[in-house]
Design a protein around this motif. Structure first.
Motif, PDB file in Angstrom:
ATOM      1  N   THR A 244       0.849  -1.188   0.000  1.00  0.00           N
ATOM      2  CA  THR A 244       0.000   0.000   0.000  1.00  0.00           C
ATOM      3  C   THR A 244       0.885   1.240   0.000  1.00  0.00           C
ATOM      4  O   THR A 244       1.962   1.245   0.598  1.00  0.00           O
ATOM      5  N   GLY A 246       0.742   5.901  -0.778  1.00  0.00           N
ATOM      6  CA  GLY A 246       0.033   7.125  -1.106  1.00  0.00           C
ATOM      7  C   GLY A 246       0.755   7.896  -2.189  1.00  0.00           C
ATOM      8  O   GLY A 246       1.982   7.957  -2.212  1.00  0.00           O
ATOM      9  N   LYS A 273      -2.369  -1.480  -3.470  1.00  0.00           N
ATOM     10  CA  LYS A 273      -3.414  -0.469  -3.370  1.00  0.00           C
ATOM     11  C   LYS A 273      -2.753   0.890  -3.184  1.00  0.00           C
ATOM     12  O   LYS A 273      -2.013   1.093  -2.218  1.00  0.00           O
ATOM     13  N   PHE A 275      -3.283   4.963  -2.766  1.00  0.00           N
ATOM     14  CA  PHE A 275      -4.274   5.929  -2.291  1.00  0.00           C
ATOM     15  C   PHE A 275      -3.935   7.323  -2.830  1.00  0.00           C
ATOM     16  O   PHE A 275      -2.910   7.911  -2.479  1.00  0.00           O
ATOM     17  N   GLN A 278      -2.641  10.964  -0.839  1.00  0.00           N
ATOM     18  CA  GLN A 278      -2.302  10.664   0.559  1.00  0.00           C
ATOM     19  C   GLN A 278      -0.793  10.633   0.760  1.00  0.00           C
ATOM     20  O   GLN A 278      -0.027  10.287  -0.132  1.00  0.00           O
ATOM     21  N   LEU A 282      -0.075   6.422   5.919  1.00  0.00           N
ATOM     22  CA  LEU A 282      -1.471   6.192   5.542  1.00  0.00           C
ATOM     23  C   LEU A 282      -2.342   5.915   6.761  1.00  0.00           C
ATOM     24  O   LEU A 282      -3.519   6.298   6.793  1.00  0.00           O
ATOM     25  N   VAL A 288      -8.321   8.580   5.006  1.00  0.00           N
ATOM     26  CA  VAL A 288      -8.303   7.150   4.662  1.00  0.00           C
ATOM     27  C   VAL A 288      -7.846   6.246   5.793  1.00  0.00           C
ATOM     28  O   VAL A 288      -7.777   5.034   5.606  1.00  0.00           O
ATOM     29  N   VAL A 292      -7.622   2.270   5.429  1.00  0.00           N
ATOM     30  CA  VAL A 292      -6.320   1.618   5.313  1.00  0.00           C
ATOM     31  C   VAL A 292      -6.193   0.482   6.315  1.00  0.00           C
ATOM     32  O   VAL A 292      -5.817  -0.649   5.958  1.00  0.00           O
TER      33      VAL A 292
END
Length: 316
Positions: A244, A246, A273, A275, A278, A282, A288, A292
């Motif tokens: 993940t 941003g 993923k 974002f 961001q 996160l 989010v 998250v």
């Protein structure tokens, strides 16, 4: 040099109301903490977490509390050179070798093993780099149910990368002056849009931008290795991976994380993923943060019985 800490504050920090002092196999003592599953909640898995550069594990309390409520038993520790571990050992920003960092992960996974329950490994930023390198070098035989790397330090943004000529200079300094430290000014605005979190970060006596030349060199060498095109293809294929990031992260590079994902096509279960809009932390981003943490929890819950055998790429 780090600013000296008042003796009263130091004594208070070294006697925390929660957590334990754990002696590792090499005799080094680290501050560690667990977030147990509440009474009445079924324990479905364990998660061992590696924090980021210059911070400490109690900055994740809200994250791990939510995970424990979902049935995931969490264990984490202040890494060598950081947080209470550094304060106790007078070793701010210091490690002897990168292999030592990976050894500590292996010990933490052993401490956090519950017979019959799947075990996950996760990390943020520097911790993301650590868990990915652990997965690469030791993941095949670690019995992992999955790995989460959030805002991993695979690459730095182009505007903040060290010039090519600086790398051999750093290696030389790490060899001749390994324990000499430098302290970088901490810019809390790159972490999150949450001004309260920024203020807490700047006022936190356990947060530090101090690193030795040896630690800096080890970290950058790890980043260089992970960013090589062939490295993702060396990960064990059967261990699920979640990434993940941003898009407004100014500390680590979201496109580098996506590229790493794309190069790991051999993994039977991988997901990324990203974002939009961001920043680096996160789990502290107001827009989010709940999503998250829920993403991390849901991802683990879906894999307690093994990999989800499909590659999924999600952009949010």
């Amino acid at each position: 040099m780090p600013v000296p800490m008042a003796p009263e504050l130091q004594a208070k920090l070294l006697n925390p109301p929660v957590g334990d002092w754990v002696t590792l196999r090499d005799g080094h003592v680290v501050y560690a903490r667990t977030w147990p599953v509440p009474d009445g909640t079924d324990l479905i898995a364990t998660l061992t977490w590696v924090h980021g550069l210059g911070e400490h594990i109690n900055r994740y309390d809200h994250v791990f509390t939510d995970m424990a409520a979902a049935g995931i038993y969490v264990h984490a520790w202040d890494q060598r050179g950081f947080g209470r571990t550094a304060l106790r050992n007078k070793s701010q920003g210091q490690i002897k070798a990168w292999s030592q960092v990976l050894d500590d992960v292996a010990e933490a996974l052993h401490r956090n093993t519950v017979p019959g329950k799947p075990k996950f490994l996760g990390g943020h930023s520097l911790g993301g780099l650590v868990v990915l390198d652990f997965l690469r070098t030791r993941g095949k035989d670690a019995g992992l149910a999955g790995v989460i790397a959030t805002s991993p330090a695979i690459e730095a943004p182009p505007e903040s990368r060290a010039p090519t000529f600086a790398i051999p200079i750093l290696r030389l300094l790490a060899f001749v002056l390994p324990n000499v430290t430098t302290t970088a000014k901490l810019d809390a605005t790159v972490l999150t849009h949450d001004e309260a979190i920024m203020k807490e970060y700047l006022a936190d006596p356990l947060v530090s931008g101090t690193l030795s030349f040896r630690f800096t060199n080890a970290m950058i060498r790890g980043m260089i290795h992970l960013s090589k095109p062939e490295t993702p293809r060396t990960l064990p294929a059967e261990v699920p991976l979640l990434l993940t990031h941003g898009t407004e992260d100014k500390l680590t590079y979201a496109p580098g994380t996506v590229t790493f994902y794309e190069r790991a096509k051999h993994l039977v279960d991988r997901e990324v993923k990203v974002f939009e809009g961001q920043r680096h932390e996160l789990h502290h981003e107001p827009a989010v943060r709940d999503e998250v943490v829920r993403t991390w929890i849901d991802w683990m819950q879906k894999r307690v019985n093994g990999p989800v055998r499909q590659s999924v790429e999600t952009m949010a």
